[in-house]
Design a protein around this motif. Structure first.
Motif, short mmCIF file in Angstrom:
data_model
loop_
_atom_site.label_atom_id
_atom_site.label_comp_id
_atom_site.label_asym_id
_atom_site.label_seq_id
_atom_site.Cartn_x
_atom_site.Cartn_y
_atom_site.Cartn_z
N THR A 125 -17.34 15.73 15.62
CA THR A 125 -18.18 15.44 16.23
C THR A 125 -19.68 15.47 15.55
OG1 THR A 125 -18.46 17.87 16.53
CG2 THR A 125 -17.16 16.71 18.42
N LYS A 126 -19.66 15.91 14.61
CA LYS A 126 -20.71 15.86 13.07
C LYS A 126 -20.68 14.77 12.35
CE LYS A 126 -23.17 19.55 14.45
NZ LYS A 126 -23.69 21.52 13.01
N ARG A 127 -21.11 13.71 12.26
CA ARG A 127 -20.34 12.64 11.07
C ARG A 127 -22.22 12.16 10.73
NH1 ARG A 127 -17.61 8.13 14.49
NH2 ARG A 127 -17.54 7.55 12.36
N LYS A 128 -22.36 11.68 9.71
CA LYS A 128 -23.03 10.81 9.25
C LYS A 128 -23.42 9.51 9.46
CE LYS A 128 -23.02 12.64 3.76
NZ LYS A 128 -23.08 11.79 2.10
N VAL A 129 -24.65 9.01 9.47
CA VAL A 129 -24.62 8.05 9.96
C VAL A 129 -24.46 6.91 9.56
CG1 VAL A 129 -26.77 6.11 9.80
CG2 VAL A 129 -26.97 8.17 11.08
N SER A 130 -23.72 7.08 8.02
CA SER A 130 -23.36 5.85 7.25
C SER A 130 -22.23 5.64 7.42
CB SER A 130 -23.71 5.85 5.05
OG SER A 130 -22.90 7.10 4.96
N SER A 131 -21.71 6.32 8.18
CA SER A 131 -19.76 6.62 8.29
C SER A 131 -20.20 5.27 9.76
CB SER A 131 -19.42 7.92 8.00
OG SER A 131 -17.86 8.05 8.49
N ILE A 132 -20.80 6.71 10.70
CA ILE A 132 -20.43 5.44 11.94
C ILE A 132 -21.22 3.98 11.81
CG2 ILE A 132 -21.98 6.06 14.41
CD1 ILE A 132 -22.77 8.33 13.94
N THR A 133 -22.09 3.56 11.26
CA THR A 133 -21.69 2.57 10.59
C THR A 133 -21.15 1.17 9.76
OG1 THR A 133 -24.22 2.71 9.90
CG2 THR A 133 -23.90 0.50 9.61
N LYS A 134 -20.07 2.03 8.93
CA LYS A 134 -18.75 1.57 8.71
C LYS A 134 -18.21 1.37 9.52
CE LYS A 134 -21.42 3.13 3.73
NZ LYS A 134 -21.66 4.18 2.87
N SER A 135 -17.84 2.43 9.94
CA SER A 135 -16.35 2.33 10.75
C SER A 135 -16.42 1.85 12.38
CB SER A 135 -15.87 3.59 10.64
OG SER A 135 -17.03 4.51 11.67
N SER A 136 -17.96 2.39 13.26
CA SER A 136 -17.81 2.32 14.29
C SER A 136 -18.64 0.80 14.95
CB SER A 136 -18.33 3.11 14.83
OG SER A 136 -17.37 3.91 14.66
N SER A 137 -19.68 0.11 14.37
CA SER A 137 -20.59 -0.58 14.15
C SER A 137 -20.31 -1.94 13.55
CB SER A 137 -22.21 -0.62 13.84
OG SER A 137 -22.45 1.08 14.31
N VAL A 138 -20.87 -3.12 14.34
CA VAL A 138 -20.65 -4.03 13.78
C VAL A 138 -21.04 -4.51 12.63
CG1 VAL A 138 -20.40 -5.05 16.55
CG2 VAL A 138 -21.99 -5.24 14.69
N ASN A 139 -19.87 -5.17 11.99
CA ASN A 139 -20.53 -5.47 10.27
C ASN A 139 -21.53 -6.48 10.21
OD1 ASN A 139 -18.93 -7.17 10.07
ND2 ASN A 139 -16.68 -6.63 9.16
N ARG A 140 -21.76 -7.31 9.17
CA ARG A 140 -22.50 -7.90 9.59
C ARG A 140 -22.68 -9.43 9.15
NH1 ARG A 140 -22.70 -4.41 4.18
NH2 ARG A 140 -25.31 -3.36 4.39
N LYS A 141 -21.03 -9.67 9.03
CA LYS A 141 -21.05 -11.09 9.69
C LYS A 141 -20.18 -10.94 11.34
CE LYS A 141 -16.85 -12.91 7.56
NZ LYS A 141 -15.63 -12.75 7.01
N PHE A 142 -20.33 -9.58 11.90
CA PHE A 142 -19.87 -10.31 13.80
C PHE A 142 -21.96 -10.11 14.29
CE2 PHE A 142 -15.33 -10.32 12.20
CZ PHE A 142 -15.07 -11.68 13.31
N GLY A 143 -22.05 -9.57 13.29
CA GLY A 143 -23.91 -8.79 13.50
C GLY A 143 -24.29 -10.69 13.47
N LYS A 144 -24.28 -11.40 12.33
CA LYS A 144 -25.29 -12.19 12.87
C LYS A 144 -24.01 -13.12 13.70
CE LYS A 144 -26.21 -11.90 7.00
NZ LYS A 144 -25.30 -12.90 6.52
N ILE A 145 -22.94 -13.21 13.75
CA ILE A 145 -22.45 -14.13 15.23
C ILE A 145 -23.24 -13.67 16.98
CG2 ILE A 145 -20.41 -14.22 16.63
CD1 ILE A 145 -19.44 -14.66 13.64
N LEU A 146 -23.38 -12.59 16.59
CA LEU A 146 -23.47 -12.00 18.07
C LEU A 146 -25.21 -12.29 17.56
CD1 LEU A 146 -22.81 -8.69 18.12
CD2 LEU A 146 -22.07 -10.31 19.37
N TYR A 147 -26.15 -12.52 17.04
CA TYR A 147 -27.49 -12.70 16.48
C TYR A 147 -27.57 -14.56 16.65
CZ TYR A 147 -31.74 -14.01 14.85
OH TYR A 147 -33.49 -14.96 14.45
N ARG A 148 -26.36 -15.25 16.52
CA ARG A 148 -26.54 -16.72 16.67
C ARG A 148 -26.43 -16.57 18.00
NH1 ARG A 148 -24.10 -16.48 10.92
NH2 ARG A 148 -21.85 -16.73 11.73
#
Length: 269
Positions: free
Chosen positions: A84-107
């Protein structure tokens, strides 16, 4: 909760099968002008749409952040950890969109020019940032069940200078009716909040039942996250109200456009 098929080995096997079955590299063999534009301009970025540096800076900052968040989770949880306690870096890497798919959302937001954007599952705000920056002059409505994540995301998105976002903290059941009424025709819906079969399928079907919403793009994240999510994706692809489905493996795109004939595409990135 059914996470069968969600281990790293299982996902790798699924990815290899997807690669074997995928076609339409760079849009080849796609006869629909709309889907060809989607593939060439959004997925492969033939127009070389440039991303705002503030969004990339935010993503990079979170990717390397050692800050600790306490997490309240109302969905299927994390595939990586039950802590239940997690590093922001860990959440970003495992649970958030990566840069490739983030850019697809943006475009996608830049190209499609939606009237509104609805995001179900803010997380720590990474996908929110890409969507909001891609269409800065439309209202983005985003909901998150974890109060800790919602507060953190709100702060990060304000720092990135994104002011077209309305935040809602609570479960989808609490707000979905109100959010659906705010959704206009010709909009984008991004669903990344509950990786289970019934909530995923039911949410999309409720949207499809709104007759005034006859032109939409609905994006499902993590469609191969588990057998349950794969089943949800396959079930929705078969719905006759979905005109076109596009499998990008880590994301699935459902297109509702009355004039288009029903088709399915596996597109390799």
């Amino acid at each position: 909760m059914n996470r069968t098929g969600s281990g790293i080995t299982a996902v790798l096997i699924k990815y290899l099968k997807y690669r074997i079955r995928s076609k339409h590299k760079k849009g080849r063999g796609i006869h629909s002008p709309f889907v060809f534009d989607l593939a060439s301009k959004v997925i492969y970025n033939a127009d070389e749409i440039k991303l705002s540096t503030s969004v990339l800076d935010m993503h990079n900052r979170l990717f390397n952040s050692g800050e600790i968040l306490s997490i309240t989770d109302h969905g299927a949880g994390s595939r990586i950890t039950s802590k239940t306690k997690r590093k922001v870096s860990s959440i970003t890497k495992s649970s958030s969109v990566n840069r490739k798919f983030g850019k697809i959302l943006y475009r996608l937001a830049t190209w499609y020019q939606p009237e509104t954007i609805l995001e179900l599952g803010t997380g720590i705000g990474v996908s929110t940032a890409y969507l909001a920056a891609g269409r800065a002059d439309c209202e983005v409505h985003t909901i998150e069940g974890s109060p800790e994540k919602q507060a953190f995301a709100s702060e990060q998105l304000a720092t990135a200078g994104l002011e077209n976002i309305s935040f809602y903290q609570g479960t989808f059941d609490n707000y979905f009716g109100d959010l659906l009424r705010k959704l206009k025709n010709h909009s984008i819906v991004f669903i990344d909040g509950d990786h289970r079969f019934d909530p995923t399928v039911n949410t999309v079907r409720i949207i499809l039942e709104e007759e005034r919403l006859n032109e939409l793009i609905i994006i499902l994240d993590d469609i191969h996250w588990s057998d349950e999510m794969e089943s949800a994706w396959k079930e929705l692809c078969q719905d006759e109200r979905i005109s076109v489905s596009v499998n990008l493996f880590f994301m699935g795109i459902l297109i509702i456009r009355p004039e288009m004939k029903k088709q399915h595409f596996n597109i390799t990135l």
